[in-house]
Design an enzyme around this catalytic site. Structure first.
Site, short mmCIF file in Angstrom:
data_model
loop_
_atom_site.label_atom_id
_atom_site.label_comp_id
_atom_site.label_asym_id
_atom_site.label_seq_id
_atom_site.Cartn_x
_atom_site.Cartn_y
_atom_site.Cartn_z
N GLU A 195 0.83 -1.21 0.00
CA GLU A 195 0.00 0.00 0.00
C GLU A 195 0.86 1.26 0.00
O GLU A 195 0.51 2.27 -0.60
CB GLU A 195 -0.97 0.01 1.19
CG GLU A 195 -1.98 -1.15 1.22
CD GLU A 195 -3.08 -1.08 0.15
OE1 GLU A 195 -3.22 -0.06 -0.54
OE2 GLU A 195 -3.80 -2.10 -0.01
N ARG A 227 -11.38 9.83 -5.00
CA ARG A 227 -10.91 8.81 -4.07
C ARG A 227 -10.70 7.46 -4.75
O ARG A 227 -9.98 6.61 -4.24
CB ARG A 227 -11.90 8.68 -2.89
CG ARG A 227 -11.39 7.81 -1.76
CD ARG A 227 -12.25 7.92 -0.50
NE ARG A 227 -11.80 6.99 0.52
CZ ARG A 227 -12.19 7.01 1.79
NH1 ARG A 227 -13.03 7.93 2.20
NH2 ARG A 227 -11.73 6.12 2.65
N ASN A 232 -7.80 3.03 -5.48
CA ASN A 232 -7.97 1.63 -5.91
C ASN A 232 -6.92 1.21 -6.93
O ASN A 232 -7.02 0.14 -7.51
CB ASN A 232 -9.37 1.44 -6.49
CG ASN A 232 -10.43 1.50 -5.41
OD1 ASN A 232 -10.26 0.93 -4.33
ND2 ASN A 232 -11.51 2.22 -5.66
N HIS A 280 -7.90 -7.45 -6.23
CA HIS A 280 -9.01 -8.17 -5.59
C HIS A 280 -9.32 -9.47 -6.31
O HIS A 280 -9.61 -10.49 -5.68
CB HIS A 280 -10.28 -7.30 -5.57
CG HIS A 280 -10.25 -6.23 -4.53
ND1 HIS A 280 -10.88 -5.01 -4.69
CD2 HIS A 280 -9.67 -6.19 -3.30
CE1 HIS A 280 -10.70 -4.27 -3.61
NE2 HIS A 280 -9.96 -4.96 -2.75
#
Lengths: 364, 364
Positions: free
Chosen positions: A188, A244, A248, A255
């Site tokens: 991250e 925002r 992702n 994912h």
């Protein structure tokens, strides 16, 4: 027909502070006591974190005359489900928690999401304080109020945007963090470098080369940098209506890879692979220079994270999961791509064939 | 220790309109189509309302080229539970509902609460439109965004404050409303009269004397008056931090009586008894003139609602439930009392002995 207007346009008061440092628990106790957010506190944690740090956090708060109870759930992703939300709710009522009670989330991303969600729906909302103990939670998930839990029909299917009253990031927690979880957090941090701050990637590569990835001063620096970037984005788009979404980056493929692996790949490993996929797509679409793509791959390797899709994963399964990604709207899958390092954008029209070729090319 | 501030103080945009009239479904379709709140709509309703009105509402929306699906749960309070929330969630994913989907709550208070809560947590919040079909929902619960469902450990234990995009009140729905449910709604209308508008009590008594309680013009008038009062209170205190508590007039004893009866008394019947109890307490504490208390009792009787506690209920059980009321904070039970008709206030210090005597005095 009569029409009445309910006028609720007003200033909200959701601002809060993120405190970052080493061994800051005592100062946290004083800040909580001074702010008086609640008459009592209930710590939500997991059994592993509780054994390592539970007593210490509890006594830091009790030293400041705060009443503290504690609820521990099982460690691991399996607790980030609606069933745990209901079990915690039952325990809260058994402890007599009311609207004057605040929750204290002590743990990683699972605990932060779980406690944040419970706080947002228990008696229509009680305060929550975040004490993230993993690098992923400190650098990313404890900031911004986004939470979610899984149900039998989907990951993160139920959740809210619910801001904490405060976030206390004690770098000292990272000492006991297992390597795999540490690397997951680095993924991250690399994301923040890629979408906003190439200097963060320099810092990371230098530390990796010097074997200093676990040094406190470095960790405090990258956590602070990541928090600063995230807070800036959340301030502009609290509810992920637009900007925002750039957070992702790497997560659409990430994912899907994580799910296709049956969660044997960690979130960080999956996001690392997803970032390489997004960078490759961006290069193939003639946005991202090849050098920038190679740079991302090299930092990911330096952090000890994978940059290829494991050979045992089924690419068709990954592709169908991408199409079902909950961030899809109608039939369009949104990919966050890069124009260069530090310049992300959302692209809704990546051809399915190109996604297929890219995934095939990334296979080990 | 470093401190970063997350600045989220900003103007929110939660205002919405309440449309009130007779046979307004077609106009509702046009308003939804014009506003474009969502790409598709999913009606949440119960089997009884669905049979009476489901097709009509669906086709009113489809006439405006809106895509409509429908989920019906069992009629009744037993559906206002977390289990139904999860069942509806599963059905939403099966229908492919995403962030571009809005829910349409078609029904009474149970459906409004259920759909409002689901909308607030499904994928971190999707729009909801309220179409209340009972007097209670039209005059009270569909306005203000407060929702909640029961869990094994408590009534309304989980919920949120979540505002709808719009409320459409079609008085025509009240034609098919059973008498008991109609009277239950009158209890909330009497509450608005008692706390804010004694003229509403005059209107009600006159209509009752003329046998005109079911006339459309009267209903439209009292629903509009109640909505106007509620919206004014919600505008000042959306999250029930203070003023909004006056809406609980009659509800502290009311909830306890309702629970002690095993829910054989309706919410409205229980609130009616609760309002008499609150008025009696206020009179005994020398706030409320005896005439005002008698006035409340007489309107309640005119509406066909009970003003005494049924002889078969256990007073000790009622008293212990009052003490456990979720609105308690620490050890203080808040009672909403009146200084005179239209002038409510919150009193936190009613002696337990006086509560006991009052309840005994109200027993049948």
């Amino acid at each position: 027909m009569k029409t009445l207007k309910v006028n609720l346009d007003r200033k909200t008061n959701h601002s809060y502070e993120i405190h970052i440092g080493e061994e800051i628990l005592d100062r946290m106790g004083m800040i909580l006591a001074r702010n008086g957010w609640a008459g009592r506190y209930i710590m939500i944690t997991d059994n592993r974190i509780d054994a390592l740090h539970g007593d210490r956090v509890k006594s830091a708060l009790e030293k400041c005359d705060l009443r503290v109870d504690r609820i521990a759930v099982e460690h691991g992703e399996a607790s980030k489900v609606i069933g745990t939300v209901l079990a915690v709710t039952e325990k809260l009522t058994a402890l007599g928690a009311d609207r004057q009670t605040a929750l204290v989330a002590l743990g990683g991303g699972v605990i932060g999401d779980l406690a944040g969600f419970v706080a947002s729906i228990y008696m229509r909302g009680i305060p929550v304080i975040q004490i993230p103990t993993t690098l992923l939670a400190q650098a990313d998930s404890s900031i911004g109020g986004k939470n979610g839990v899984d149900t039998p029909s989907g990951k993160n299917l139920l959740g809210t945007f619910y801001q904490p009253k405060g976030v206390f990031i004690d770098i000292a927690f990272l000492r006991t963090l297992p390597d795999e979880s540490f690397r997951s957090g680095l993924a991250e941090v690399i994301k923040y470098g890629a979408i906003e701050s190439p200097e963060l990637l320099d810092d990371l590569e230098t530390a990796a080369a010097a074997g200093a990835l676990r040094e406190v001063s470095f960790l405090e620096r990258i956590v602070t940098a990541a928090c600063r970037i995230k807070k800036g984005i959340v301030e502009l788009d609290e509810r992920e209506l637009g900007l925002r979404r750039i957070l992702n980056f790497g997560h659409t493929v990430g994912h899907a890879v994580e799910a296709a692996s049956g969660y044997t790949l960690s979130h960080g490993e999956s996001v690392a692979i997803g970032m390489v996929a997004a960078a490759t797509l961006a290069e193939r679409l003639h946005y991202l220079p090849a050098d920038d793509r190679r740079r991302i791959v090299s930092v990911i390797r330096a952090a000890g994270l994978p940059d290829r899709i494991p050979g045992n994963l089924d690419l068709d399964s990954i592709r169908s999961r991408i199409a079902r990604d909950k961030k899809k709207e109608g039939e369009i899958v949104h990919f966050v791509l890069l124009k260069k390092l530090g310049t992300p954008f959302v692209n809704g029209g990546v051809p399915a064939e190109l996604v297929k070729e890219t995934l095939e090319g990334l296979r080990q």
